[in-house]
Design a protein around this motif. Sequence first.
Motif, PDB file in Angstrom:
ATOM      1  N   ASP A  37       0.549  -0.808  -0.056  1.00  0.00           N
ATOM      2  CA  ASP A  37       0.036  -0.105  -0.007  1.00  0.00           C
ATOM      3  C   ASP A  37       0.496   1.321  -0.271  1.00  0.00           C
ATOM      4  O   ASP A  37       0.796   2.003  -0.723  1.00  0.00           O
ATOM      5  CB  ASP A  37      -1.082  -0.456   0.620  1.00  0.00           C
ATOM      6  CG  ASP A  37      -1.735   1.192   1.218  1.00  0.00           C
ATOM      7  OD1 ASP A  37      -2.553   1.745   0.581  1.00  0.00           O
ATOM      8  OD2 ASP A  37      -2.127   1.962   1.705  1.00  0.00           O
ATOM      9  N   HIS A  63       2.497   1.110  -3.674  1.00  0.00           N
ATOM     10  CA  HIS A  63       2.405   1.026  -4.923  1.00  0.00           C
ATOM     11  C   HIS A  63       1.038   1.934  -4.467  1.00  0.00           C
ATOM     12  O   HIS A  63      -0.103   1.434  -4.595  1.00  0.00           O
ATOM     13  CB  HIS A  63       1.974  -0.379  -5.613  1.00  0.00           C
ATOM     14  CG  HIS A  63       3.180  -0.410  -6.036  1.00  0.00           C
ATOM     15  ND1 HIS A  63       4.145   0.090  -7.240  1.00  0.00           N
ATOM     16  CD2 HIS A  63       3.521  -1.175  -5.659  1.00  0.00           C
ATOM     17  CE1 HIS A  63       4.521  -1.039  -7.088  1.00  0.00           C
ATOM     18  NE2 HIS A  63       4.546  -2.362  -6.355  1.00  0.00           N
ATOM     19  N   PRO A  64       1.221   2.908  -4.322  1.00  0.00           N
ATOM     20  CA  PRO A  64      -0.403   3.925  -3.469  1.00  0.00           C
ATOM     21  C   PRO A  64      -1.350   4.142  -5.172  1.00  0.00           C
ATOM     22  O   PRO A  64      -2.812   4.038  -4.763  1.00  0.00           O
ATOM     23  CB  PRO A  64      -0.038   5.228  -3.327  1.00  0.00           C
ATOM     24  CG  PRO A  64       1.395   5.579  -3.869  1.00  0.00           C
ATOM     25  CD  PRO A  64       1.625   4.399  -3.967  1.00  0.00           C
ATOM     26  N   GLN A  65      -0.674   3.643  -5.988  1.00  0.00           N
ATOM     27  CA  GLN A  65      -1.581   4.014  -7.396  1.00  0.00           C
ATOM     28  C   GLN A  65      -2.673   2.677  -7.569  1.00  0.00           C
ATOM     29  O   GLN A  65      -3.875   2.619  -8.327  1.00  0.00           O
ATOM     30  CB  GLN A  65      -1.218   4.147  -8.571  1.00  0.00           C
ATOM     31  CG  GLN A  65      -0.271   2.534  -8.678  1.00  0.00           C
ATOM     32  CD  GLN A  65       0.655   2.468  -8.362  1.00  0.00           C
ATOM     33  OE1 GLN A  65       1.339   3.104  -7.161  1.00  0.00           O
ATOM     34  NE2 GLN A  65       1.785   0.910  -8.881  1.00  0.00           N
ATOM     35  N   TRP A  66      -2.574   1.263  -6.690  1.00  0.00           N
ATOM     36  CA  TRP A  66      -2.816   0.340  -6.791  1.00  0.00           C
ATOM     37  C   TRP A  66      -4.185   0.381  -5.436  1.00  0.00           C
ATOM     38  O   TRP A  66      -5.333   0.008  -5.539  1.00  0.00           O
ATOM     39  CB  TRP A  66      -2.444  -0.294  -5.276  1.00  0.00           C
ATOM     40  CG  TRP A  66      -1.353  -1.628  -7.269  1.00  0.00           C
ATOM     41  CD1 TRP A  66      -0.921  -0.792  -7.727  1.00  0.00           C
ATOM     42  CD2 TRP A  66      -0.634  -2.689  -6.590  1.00  0.00           C
ATOM     43  NE1 TRP A  66       0.123  -1.647  -8.464  1.00  0.00           N
ATOM     44  CE2 TRP A  66      -0.142  -3.019  -7.619  1.00  0.00           C
ATOM     45  CE3 TRP A  66      -0.320  -3.629  -5.677  1.00  0.00           C
ATOM     46  CZ2 TRP A  66       1.258  -3.291  -7.371  1.00  0.00           C
ATOM     47  CZ3 TRP A  66       0.645  -4.322  -5.280  1.00  0.00           C
ATOM     48  CH2 TRP A  66       1.871  -4.377  -6.750  1.00  0.00           C
ATOM     49  N   ARG A  67      -4.632   1.474  -4.898  1.00  0.00           N
ATOM     50  CA  ARG A  67      -5.630   1.659  -3.709  1.00  0.00           C
ATOM     51  C   ARG A  67      -5.742   0.969  -2.905  1.00  0.00           C
ATOM     52  O   ARG A  67      -7.644   0.685  -2.494  1.00  0.00           O
ATOM     53  CB  ARG A  67      -6.973   2.341  -5.048  1.00  0.00           C
ATOM     54  CG  ARG A  67      -6.547   3.909  -5.624  1.00  0.00           C
ATOM     55  CD  ARG A  67      -7.617   3.445  -6.699  1.00  0.00           C
ATOM     56  NE  ARG A  67      -8.293   3.779  -5.981  1.00  0.00           N
ATOM     57  CZ  ARG A  67      -9.793   3.751  -7.311  1.00  0.00           C
ATOM     58  NH1 ARG A  67      -9.266   3.410  -8.647  1.00  0.00           N
ATOM     59  NH2 ARG A  67     -11.087   3.366  -7.177  1.00  0.00           N
ATOM     60  N   GLU A 120      -7.952   1.255   0.026  1.00  0.00           N
ATOM     61  CA  GLU A 120      -9.039   1.376  -0.221  1.00  0.00           C
ATOM     62  C   GLU A 120     -10.472   0.419  -0.418  1.00  0.00           C
ATOM     63  O   GLU A 120     -11.833   0.416  -0.427  1.00  0.00           O
ATOM     64  CB  GLU A 120      -9.421   2.562  -1.437  1.00  0.00           C
ATOM     65  CG  GLU A 120     -10.879   3.557  -1.991  1.00  0.00           C
ATOM     66  CD  GLU A 120     -10.649   4.392  -3.019  1.00  0.00           C
ATOM     67  OE1 GLU A 120     -11.837   4.744  -4.263  1.00  0.00           O
ATOM     68  OE2 GLU A 120      -9.470   4.165  -3.175  1.00  0.00           O
ATOM     69  N   ARG A 121     -10.013  -0.536  -1.598  1.00  0.00           N
ATOM     70  CA  ARG A 121     -10.357  -1.383  -1.953  1.00  0.00           C
ATOM     71  C   ARG A 121     -10.799  -2.928  -1.592  1.00  0.00           C
ATOM     72  O   ARG A 121     -11.707  -3.181  -1.323  1.00  0.00           O
ATOM     73  CB  ARG A 121     -10.112  -2.011  -3.511  1.00  0.00           C
ATOM     74  CG  ARG A 121      -9.815  -1.121  -4.711  1.00  0.00           C
ATOM     75  CD  ARG A 121      -9.129  -1.242  -5.380  1.00  0.00           C
ATOM     76  NE  ARG A 121      -9.501  -0.374  -6.791  1.00  0.00           N
ATOM     77  CZ  ARG A 121      -8.430  -0.260  -7.710  1.00  0.00           C
ATOM     78  NH1 ARG A 121      -7.698  -1.002  -8.288  1.00  0.00           N
ATOM     79  NH2 ARG A 121      -9.290   0.377  -8.610  1.00  0.00           N
ATOM     80  N   HIS A 181     -11.155  -7.026  -6.415  1.00  0.00           N
ATOM     81  CA  HIS A 181      -9.862  -6.013  -6.922  1.00  0.00           C
ATOM     82  C   HIS A 181      -8.499  -7.376  -7.111  1.00  0.00           C
ATOM     83  O   HIS A 181      -7.640  -7.216  -6.874  1.00  0.00           O
ATOM     84  CB  HIS A 181     -10.297  -4.812  -6.110  1.00  0.00           C
ATOM     85  CG  HIS A 181     -10.958  -4.422  -6.764  1.00  0.00           C
ATOM     86  ND1 HIS A 181     -11.182  -3.738  -7.774  1.00  0.00           N
ATOM     87  CD2 HIS A 181     -12.091  -4.029  -6.071  1.00  0.00           C
ATOM     88  CE1 HIS A 181     -12.068  -2.860  -8.043  1.00  0.00           C
ATOM     89  NE2 HIS A 181     -12.944  -2.906  -7.181  1.00  0.00           N
ATOM     90  N   ASP A 202      -5.934  -7.644  -9.222  1.00  0.00           N
ATOM     91  CA  ASP A 202      -4.394  -7.351  -9.182  1.00  0.00           C
ATOM     92  C   ASP A 202      -3.529  -7.586  -8.220  1.00  0.00           C
ATOM     93  O   ASP A 202      -2.188  -7.537  -8.841  1.00  0.00           O
ATOM     94  CB  ASP A 202      -5.535  -5.545  -9.301  1.00  0.00           C
ATOM     95  CG  ASP A 202      -6.627  -4.891  -9.814  1.00  0.00           C
ATOM     96  OD1 ASP A 202      -6.326  -5.880 -10.624  1.00  0.00           O
ATOM     97  OD2 ASP A 202      -6.468  -4.637  -9.783  1.00  0.00           O
TER      98      ASP A 202
END
Length: 303
Positions: free
Chosen positions: A116, A119-123, A126-127, A273, A276
């Motif tokens: 997390d 790779h903050p772009q993986w969110r 949040e997911r 998700h 991913d």
Amino acid sequence: MRILVVGGSGLIGAHVVDVLRERGHAATTVARTAQPGVDHLVDVDAASIDELRALLAGHDGVVYATRTDEQRPLPKPIYPRFRRDNVEPVVRLFTAARQEGLTRGVVMGSYYTYFDRLHPQWRLAERHTYIRCRVEQAVEGRAAAGPDLPIAVLELPFVFGRAGDRLPNWAGPLDRWARSRTPLVAPTGGTAATSARSVAEIAVDALEQARGDDIPVADENLTWTDMIGRIAEAVGRRRRVARMPSGAARAALRLGGALQALGRKESGVNPSHLADLLLADLFVEPTTGRSLDSALRETFPAT
């Protein structure tokens, strides 16, 4: 040192107790259910700060080594349940530890918090409710402990090994699969992995050094193909592992997410998700460089 090990009857907690005692430290164990070697039967999830202070009195440090099954589907919404199981007990425990003057602590966390950050772009937080609560566990636990009680968070991947009859909770299905005649298949991607013994040694190192940082833990990085093949070899059924197409893995996981939604249920790691993560290389720079062979054989014995 004198260390309280919460979850001391579990796979990792039992190894932490062993390493502490091997190095000349004293260990007190706490668990929910009666097991050989457990000193106190306490449900830490429900214990008050005053009750926890009584347990912690006279100790130098504390290890929190309990966990929640992140894959088990539960009725929506699951966030309150996961927060109650993962975050609130840690906040109360380290509030009590601070009030009792303890000087060091360790929390057994998840390597998902490492990814997390990376790779903050993986969110991820949040997911996935489980990852969100792991992030909150570390942040709020440290806030409750204050500046004079450093907490090391060990970010754990797949953990292999055995402590008596205690095994990783995911080992049973993989063991049955590896011994069956069902074809072995694996998607692309892979994961870091470690042994319970390595985790325990790193945890005790962190206690001895009073570390307060995040510590990603790994012995080896394995592709899923390598992992499944080595498990099959450990049980004595050396077999070829076929490649599962990525599209098929994604479709199966999306279907699982849809079925959960129809049943108004959720799991801590959202299957919609999960592809991913499953298809990525969740690799960590090895902490020890130690081979997993012996831990694999312990987890998946040939007979």
